[in-house]
Motif scaffolding. Structure first.
Motif, PDB file in Angstrom:
ATOM      1  N   GLU A  13       0.822  -1.207   0.000  1.00 42.00           N
ATOM      2  CA  GLU A  13       0.000   0.000   0.000  1.00 42.00           C
ATOM      3  C   GLU A  13       0.865   1.270   0.000  1.00 42.00           C
ATOM      4  O   GLU A  13       0.578   2.251  -0.677  1.00 42.00           O
ATOM      5  CB  GLU A  13      -0.897  -0.024   1.257  1.00 42.00           C
ATOM      6  CG  GLU A  13      -2.006   1.004   1.281  1.00 42.00           C
ATOM      7  CD  GLU A  13      -3.007   0.852   0.134  1.00 42.00           C
ATOM      8  OE1 GLU A  13      -3.372   1.886  -0.426  1.00 42.00           O
ATOM      9  OE2 GLU A  13      -3.376  -0.295  -0.195  1.00 42.00           O
ATOM     10  N   LEU A  14       1.985   1.237   0.770  1.00 38.61           N
ATOM     11  CA  LEU A  14       2.788   2.443   0.972  1.00 38.61           C
ATOM     12  C   LEU A  14       3.834   2.707  -0.103  1.00 38.61           C
ATOM     13  O   LEU A  14       4.175   3.855  -0.362  1.00 38.61           O
ATOM     14  CB  LEU A  14       3.522   2.356   2.317  1.00 38.61           C
ATOM     15  CG  LEU A  14       2.695   2.494   3.596  1.00 38.61           C
ATOM     16  CD1 LEU A  14       3.603   2.321   4.809  1.00 38.61           C
ATOM     17  CD2 LEU A  14       2.013   3.855   3.666  1.00 38.61           C
ATOM     18  N   GLU A  15       4.388   1.644  -0.672  1.00 39.41           N
ATOM     19  CA  GLU A  15       5.473   1.822  -1.635  1.00 39.41           C
ATOM     20  C   GLU A  15       5.085   2.811  -2.729  1.00 39.41           C
ATOM     21  O   GLU A  15       3.942   2.841  -3.175  1.00 39.41           O
ATOM     22  CB  GLU A  15       5.891   0.473  -2.233  1.00 39.41           C
ATOM     23  CG  GLU A  15       7.000  -0.167  -1.408  1.00 39.41           C
ATOM     24  CD  GLU A  15       7.203  -1.652  -1.671  1.00 39.41           C
ATOM     25  OE1 GLU A  15       8.232  -2.176  -1.226  1.00 39.41           O
ATOM     26  OE2 GLU A  15       6.336  -2.281  -2.312  1.00 39.41           O
ATOM     27  N   ASN A  16       6.074   3.602  -3.150  1.00 33.27           N
ATOM     28  CA  ASN A  16       5.863   4.665  -4.150  1.00 33.27           C
ATOM     29  C   ASN A  16       5.067   5.849  -3.593  1.00 33.27           C
ATOM     30  O   ASN A  16       4.699   6.747  -4.345  1.00 33.27           O
ATOM     31  CB  ASN A  16       5.181   4.139  -5.430  1.00 33.27           C
ATOM     32  CG  ASN A  16       5.977   2.991  -6.029  1.00 33.27           C
ATOM     33  OD1 ASN A  16       7.205   3.049  -6.075  1.00 33.27           O
ATOM     34  ND2 ASN A  16       5.294   1.944  -6.455  1.00 33.27           N
ATOM     35  N   LYS A  17       4.780   5.818  -2.299  1.00 36.56           N
ATOM     36  CA  LYS A  17       4.081   6.972  -1.695  1.00 36.56           C
ATOM     37  C   LYS A  17       5.026   7.644  -0.707  1.00 36.56           C
ATOM     38  O   LYS A  17       5.872   6.991  -0.104  1.00 36.56           O
ATOM     39  CB  LYS A  17       2.815   6.514  -0.949  1.00 36.56           C
ATOM     40  CG  LYS A  17       1.679   6.122  -1.882  1.00 36.56           C
ATOM     41  CD  LYS A  17       0.455   5.748  -1.095  1.00 36.56           C
ATOM     42  CE  LYS A  17      -0.616   5.182  -2.043  1.00 36.56           C
ATOM     43  NZ  LYS A  17      -1.608   4.410  -1.305  1.00 36.56           N
ATOM     44  N   GLU A  18       4.850   8.926  -0.516  1.00 35.94           N
ATOM     45  CA  GLU A  18       5.685   9.693   0.410  1.00 35.94           C
ATOM     46  C   GLU A  18       5.042   9.668   1.800  1.00 35.94           C
ATOM     47  O   GLU A  18       3.864   9.957   1.943  1.00 35.94           O
ATOM     48  CB  GLU A  18       5.790  11.135  -0.108  1.00 35.94           C
ATOM     49  CG  GLU A  18       6.903  11.937   0.540  1.00 35.94           C
ATOM     50  CD  GLU A  18       8.298  11.410   0.254  1.00 35.94           C
ATOM     51  OE1 GLU A  18       9.035  11.186   1.233  1.00 35.94           O
ATOM     52  OE2 GLU A  18       8.654  11.197  -0.926  1.00 35.94           O
ATOM     53  N   PHE A  19       5.847   9.296   2.804  1.00 35.51           N
ATOM     54  CA  PHE A  19       5.338   9.119   4.163  1.00 35.51           C
ATOM     55  C   PHE A  19       5.845  10.276   5.044  1.00 35.51           C
ATOM     56  O   PHE A  19       5.772  10.230   6.247  1.00 35.51           O
ATOM     57  CB  PHE A  19       5.856   7.760   4.636  1.00 35.51           C
ATOM     58  CG  PHE A  19       5.242   7.200   5.866  1.00 35.51           C
ATOM     59  CD1 PHE A  19       4.002   7.603   6.335  1.00 35.51           C
ATOM     60  CD2 PHE A  19       5.921   6.215   6.578  1.00 35.51           C
ATOM     61  CE1 PHE A  19       3.458   7.060   7.482  1.00 35.51           C
ATOM     62  CE2 PHE A  19       5.384   5.665   7.730  1.00 35.51           C
ATOM     63  CZ  PHE A  19       4.151   6.084   8.180  1.00 35.51           C
ATOM     64  N   ASP A  27       3.790   7.975  13.856  1.00 33.00           N
ATOM     65  CA  ASP A  27       4.455   7.697  12.573  1.00 33.00           C
ATOM     66  C   ASP A  27       5.931   7.373  12.792  1.00 33.00           C
ATOM     67  O   ASP A  27       6.528   6.609  12.038  1.00 33.00           O
ATOM     68  CB  ASP A  27       4.348   8.922  11.634  1.00 33.00           C
ATOM     69  CG  ASP A  27       2.920   9.117  11.108  1.00 33.00           C
ATOM     70  OD1 ASP A  27       2.103   8.200  11.315  1.00 33.00           O
ATOM     71  OD2 ASP A  27       2.638  10.178  10.507  1.00 33.00           O
ATOM     72  N   TYR A  53      12.483   0.984   1.398  1.00 25.28           N
ATOM     73  CA  TYR A  53      11.431   1.995   1.519  1.00 25.28           C
ATOM     74  C   TYR A  53      11.867   3.119   2.472  1.00 25.28           C
ATOM     75  O   TYR A  53      11.579   4.284   2.237  1.00 25.28           O
ATOM     76  CB  TYR A  53      10.118   1.355   1.998  1.00 25.28           C
ATOM     77  CG  TYR A  53       8.973   2.353   2.072  1.00 25.28           C
ATOM     78  CD1 TYR A  53       8.598   3.100   0.956  1.00 25.28           C
ATOM     79  CD2 TYR A  53       8.291   2.573   3.272  1.00 25.28           C
ATOM     80  CE1 TYR A  53       7.573   4.040   1.030  1.00 25.28           C
ATOM     81  CE2 TYR A  53       7.265   3.503   3.351  1.00 25.28           C
ATOM     82  CZ  TYR A  53       6.906   4.239   2.226  1.00 25.28           C
ATOM     83  OH  TYR A  53       5.902   5.166   2.294  1.00 25.28           O
ATOM     84  N   HIS A  56      13.752   5.699   0.718  1.00 26.24           N
ATOM     85  CA  HIS A  56      13.018   6.349  -0.362  1.00 26.24           C
ATOM     86  C   HIS A  56      12.566   7.731   0.138  1.00 26.24           C
ATOM     87  O   HIS A  56      12.022   7.853   1.240  1.00 26.24           O
ATOM     88  CB  HIS A  56      11.811   5.458  -0.726  1.00 26.24           C
ATOM     89  CG  HIS A  56      10.785   6.131  -1.586  1.00 26.24           C
ATOM     90  ND1 HIS A  56      10.912   6.217  -2.949  1.00 26.24           N
ATOM     91  CD2 HIS A  56       9.614   6.760  -1.283  1.00 26.24           C
ATOM     92  CE1 HIS A  56       9.862   6.858  -3.435  1.00 26.24           C
ATOM     93  NE2 HIS A  56       9.070   7.204  -2.443  1.00 26.24           N
ATOM     94  N   HIS A  59      12.202   9.518   4.183  1.00 24.62           N
ATOM     95  CA  HIS A  59      11.719   8.658   5.276  1.00 24.62           C
ATOM     96  C   HIS A  59      12.744   8.435   6.376  1.00 24.62           C
ATOM     97  O   HIS A  59      12.371   8.201   7.523  1.00 24.62           O
ATOM     98  CB  HIS A  59      11.257   7.310   4.716  1.00 24.62           C
ATOM     99  CG  HIS A  59      10.076   7.440   3.804  1.00 24.62           C
ATOM    100  ND1 HIS A  59       9.823   6.588   2.777  1.00 24.62           N
ATOM    101  CD2 HIS A  59       9.080   8.367   3.780  1.00 24.62           C
ATOM    102  CE1 HIS A  59       8.714   6.961   2.144  1.00 24.62           C
ATOM    103  NE2 HIS A  59       8.254   8.044   2.743  1.00 24.62           N
TER     104      HIS A  59
END
Length: 308
Positions: A13-19, A27, A53, A56, A59
């Motif tokens: 779900e999270l990969e390729n998204k900015e956290f 968090d 991740y 990336h 993070h």
């Protein structure tokens, strides 16, 4: 019912998204707890994926806290060490220790086992340096001695003669010397007096064996002298086989005084080898009149002893 790892689904779900930036204080716990989960599940593949991740975007800023970072990297190292190729784990270790992370005591206990199992003794000099820098992985005094004891076991069980490595014998002597010095200098440490240090005798025994094998007679002699001086204080004694080996070395080098000191120690600790080593020293070395008298006195209560 087949359980799908939740973490796997979360990463999908999270990969390729900015956290980043964090929107909630929890968090900051995501990466340390996720890596701990990988470790508990023995899932190195997922650990590498999580680490990718982490690197990336921004993070890595989520690991800004020392406690979080230590938790994350100790679990990362543990899961890779126990579930991936040994050399892969050591590459990771060398990359991040001590600059990024200082693993805790229990990680080092696992690492030393793996070093022995995989014949990775060329890594020992760096690991020893890292241990000192990290104050033995923040261990209690007792656990620090357990680590030193474990290090000496690994040195004893891995003879450098079986490895084509330059300078490893000198490194073994250097590590052994430092461990013995630590024991010697801290015998009066209030946190763990020598009389309560149950690892001390085994450490001394192993240092003598390694020192003799690596041709460092003076180190072995220093340790024996320490054991003689502290015999009423130190819990436990040097083993018979080690004392026999040391006395043989004394005979070869015609170190009469040191041989007799070791024989006296054997008598004092009521070693079953006492008579045999006494007879050997009397037979192989040319004793002066006062030395013969001394030996006769030492073995006065032994019915099998014939006065010299």
């Amino acid at each position: 019912r087949h359980k799908t790892p939740i973490l796997n689904d979360i990463l999908n779900e999270l990969e390729n998204k900015e956290f980043w930036p964090a929107t909630h204080h929890q968090d900051f716990w995501f990466f340390p707890i996720a890596m701990k989960t990988c470790n508990v599940q023995n899932n190195a593949k997922l650990a590498w994926r999580l680490d990718e991740y982490l690197h990336h975007g921004k993070h890595a800023l989520l690991l800004g806290d020392f406690q979080m970072e230590t938790m994350y990297y100790t679990n990362f190292l543990s899961v890779v060490l126990q579930n991936d190729k040994f050399e892969t784990a050591m590459e990771l270790y060398n990359d991040i220790v001590p600059h990024t992370c200082s693993p805790m005591y229990n990680f080092y206990a696992i690492l030393l086992n793996q070093i022995h199992t995989n014949g990775g003794i060329h890594h020992l000099p760096k690991i020893w340096e890292d241990l000192i820098v990290s104050d033995y992985g923040q261990a209690s005094v007792e656990n620090a001695y357990m680590l030193m004891n474990q290090m000496m076991q690994v040195l004893k069980l891995n003879d450098p003669i079986h490895f084509e490595l330059t300078g490893i014998s000198e490194a073994f002597v250097s590590i052994s010397t430092q461990i013995f010095k630590h024991l010697q200098e801290n015998k009066g440490n209030k946190k763990l007096y020598l009389r309560f240090n149950t690892a001390a005798a085994t450490i001394c025994d192993n240092v003598i064996v390694v020192a003799l094998r690596e041709g460092s007679f003076n180190l072995a002699a220093s340790v024996v002298k320490f054991c003689v001086d502290e015999k009423t204080v130190m819990p436990g004694y040097v083993r018979n086989e080690t004392l026999e080996q040391y006395i043989d070395a004394c005979i070869d080098l015609v170190e009469t005084e040191r041989a007799m000191e070791a024989v006296e120690y054997c008598v004092d600790i009521k070693s079953t080898s006492a008579l045999a080593v006494g007879l050997k020293v009397a037979d192989k070395l040319e004793l002066q009149a006062d030395q013969r008298d001394y030996m006769n006195k030492l073995f006065a209560t032994y019915s099998e002893w014939v006065n010299l």
